[in-house]
Scaffold this motif. Structure first.
Motif, PDB file in Angstrom:
ATOM      1  N   ALA A   1       4.056  32.342 -48.961  1.00  0.00           N
ATOM      2  CA  ALA A   1       2.908  33.258 -48.848  1.00  0.00           C
ATOM      3  C   ALA A   1       3.311  34.550 -48.148  1.00  0.00           C
ATOM      4  CB  ALA A   1       1.773  32.567 -48.099  1.00  0.00           C
ATOM      5  N   ALA A   2       4.316  34.456 -47.254  1.00  0.00           N
ATOM      6  CA  ALA A   2       4.769  35.655 -46.527  1.00  0.00           C
ATOM      7  C   ALA A   2       5.820  36.425 -47.321  1.00  0.00           C
ATOM      8  CB  ALA A   2       5.326  35.248 -45.162  1.00  0.00           C
ATOM      9  N   GLY A   3       6.213  35.896 -48.494  1.00  0.00           N
ATOM     10  CA  GLY A   3       7.119  36.639 -49.377  1.00  0.00           C
ATOM     11  C   GLY A   3       8.588  36.285 -49.235  1.00  0.00           C
ATOM     12  N   ILE A   4       8.901  35.065 -48.790  1.00  0.00           N
ATOM     13  CA  ILE A   4      10.308  34.669 -48.613  1.00  0.00           C
ATOM     14  C   ILE A   4      11.044  34.656 -49.953  1.00  0.00           C
ATOM     15  CG2 ILE A   4       9.898  32.187 -48.904  1.00  0.00           C
ATOM     16  CD1 ILE A   4      11.937  31.675 -46.670  1.00  0.00           C
ATOM     17  N   ALA A   5      12.304  35.040 -49.941  1.00  0.00           N
ATOM     18  CA  ALA A   5      13.144  34.919 -51.133  1.00  0.00           C
ATOM     19  C   ALA A   5      13.658  33.476 -51.188  1.00  0.00           C
ATOM     20  CB  ALA A   5      14.322  35.888 -51.054  1.00  0.00           C
TER      21      ALA A   5
ATOM     22  N   PHE B   1      10.639  33.367 -37.510  1.00  0.00           N
ATOM     23  CA  PHE B   1      11.631  33.374 -38.594  1.00  0.00           C
ATOM     24  C   PHE B   1      11.494  34.664 -39.403  1.00  0.00           C
ATOM     25  CE2 PHE B   1      12.906  32.268 -43.000  1.00  0.00           C
ATOM     26  CZ  PHE B   1      14.208  31.907 -42.752  1.00  0.00           C
ATOM     27  N   PRO B   2      12.611  35.394 -39.562  1.00  0.00           N
ATOM     28  CA  PRO B   2      12.555  36.634 -40.351  1.00  0.00           C
ATOM     29  C   PRO B   2      12.574  36.295 -41.839  1.00  0.00           C
ATOM     30  CG  PRO B   2      14.780  36.293 -39.537  1.00  0.00           C
ATOM     31  CD  PRO B   2      13.972  35.109 -39.066  1.00  0.00           C
ATOM     32  N   ILE B   3      11.489  36.612 -42.528  1.00  0.00           N
ATOM     33  CA  ILE B   3      11.359  36.260 -43.942  1.00  0.00           C
ATOM     34  C   ILE B   3      12.449  36.898 -44.797  1.00  0.00           C
ATOM     35  CG2 ILE B   3       9.848  36.670 -45.950  1.00  0.00           C
ATOM     36  CD1 ILE B   3       8.987  34.367 -44.085  1.00  0.00           C
ATOM     37  N   ASP B   4      12.893  38.093 -44.397  1.00  0.00           N
ATOM     38  CA  ASP B   4      13.909  38.772 -45.208  1.00  0.00           C
ATOM     39  C   ASP B   4      15.328  38.429 -44.775  1.00  0.00           C
ATOM     40  OD1 ASP B   4      13.987  40.010 -42.823  1.00  0.00           O
ATOM     41  OD2 ASP B   4      13.395  41.988 -43.524  1.00  0.00           O
ATOM     42  N   GLY B   5      15.473  37.421 -43.910  1.00  0.00           N
ATOM     43  CA  GLY B   5      16.799  36.907 -43.601  1.00  0.00           C
ATOM     44  C   GLY B   5      17.645  37.786 -42.710  1.00  0.00           C
ATOM     45  N   ALA B   6      17.020  38.597 -41.881  1.00  0.00           N
ATOM     46  CA  ALA B   6      17.800  39.460 -40.990  1.00  0.00           C
ATOM     47  C   ALA B   6      17.351  39.271 -39.548  1.00  0.00           C
ATOM     48  CB  ALA B   6      17.652  40.918 -41.395  1.00  0.00           C
TER      49      ALA B   6
END
Lengths: 110, 144
Positions: free
Chosen positions: B30-34, B136-141
């Motif tokens: 829902a938060a837009g995780i890849a 947790f950073p959704i965009d992996g950074a």
């Protein structure tokens, strides 16, 4: 997780696929232990199909490598990519194993 | 947790790994995780769950309560609470990553990996509960 062994002339190749987590990491260690008990010196883990490994999986890799080293053998890794490669790098475990891109390259060194 | 969170209670055991992952992934999607970041989130959740099962509860069994909420800025806040003995995994000494194969300690990597993959993580004891809360950073950074 699935482990598919292939006996080679100087090593056993273990093709590991799927996810290695706290529930099943011991299965990898047990599979390796059986080959070590049978006198296998070199195990090559082909991790091209491994999608996930947690710290319990890392423990198994480390434990197997330590057993093989004390028997003058080695645990060789190949095909590491994605999250498994990331965790091996972050924990600096990657420098403790011989690592190759492909199983053919690993086999050629023995 | 604020805003209102989604919550789930599960047995604190390795058998809950996939159910815990599936639940929190719902919030991450829902938060837009890849999809490529799923494994990192799974890893964090597994390491925390396994630690709770081993150190907060063993030999008895217990439950964990997990809750998540969007934290804004493409971040997900996750809280994992248990009702076991006082246990703060963040107090553990960092593992020595410089040792060679023969004397590399086998444990201690789980918390290290969790810390490396989150923006922040905190522990608090609230009544009879241990509560770990991480961003947790959704965009992996992490760390941005």
């Amino acid at each position: 997780m699935n482990i598919e062994p292939t006996e080679l002339e100087k090593a056993v190749l273990l093709k590991v696929t799927g996810r290695m987590d706290a529930e099943n990491a011991h299965e990898f260690e047990q599979a390796c232990d059986r080959w070590i008990t049978n006198g296998t010196k070199h195990l090559i883990a082909d991790l091209d199909g491994l999608q996930y490994v947690s710290s319990m999986g890392l423990r198994s890799f480390l434990s197997v490598a330590q057993k093989l080293q004390s028997a003058s053998g080695s645990l060789i890794l190949c095909g590491l990519h994605g999250l498994p490669r990331q965790v091996f790098e972050m924990t600096r475990l990657i420098g403790l194993f011989p690592v190759f891109e492909t199983s053919q390259q690993a086999i050629a060194t023995l | 947790m604020d805003p209102p969170a989604n919550r789930l209670i599960l047995p604190a055991s390795a058998g809950s790994i996939s159910a815990l992952s599936e639940f929190v992934r719902g919030g991450a999607v829902a938060a837009g995780i890849a999809e490529s970041e799923f494994a990192k989130l799974d890893l964090i959740l597994e390491e925390i769950l396994v630690n709770v099962a081993r150190y907060a509860y063993t030999p008895e069994a217990g439950a964990v309560e997990v809750a998540y909420a969007q934290a804004g800025g493409r971040k997900l806040q996750v809280e994992i609470a248990d009702f076991g003995r006082v246990f703060n995994p963040l107090e553990a000494d960092p593992p020595d990553l410089s040792r060679g194969l023969a004397d590399r300690p086998i444990g201690g990597l789980g918390v290290f990996l969790v810390r490396s993959m989150v923006d922040s993580i905190t522990y608090r004891r609230d009544g009879d509960r241990n509560i770990l809360s991480f961003i947790f950073p959704i965009d992996g950074a992490p760390g941005v």
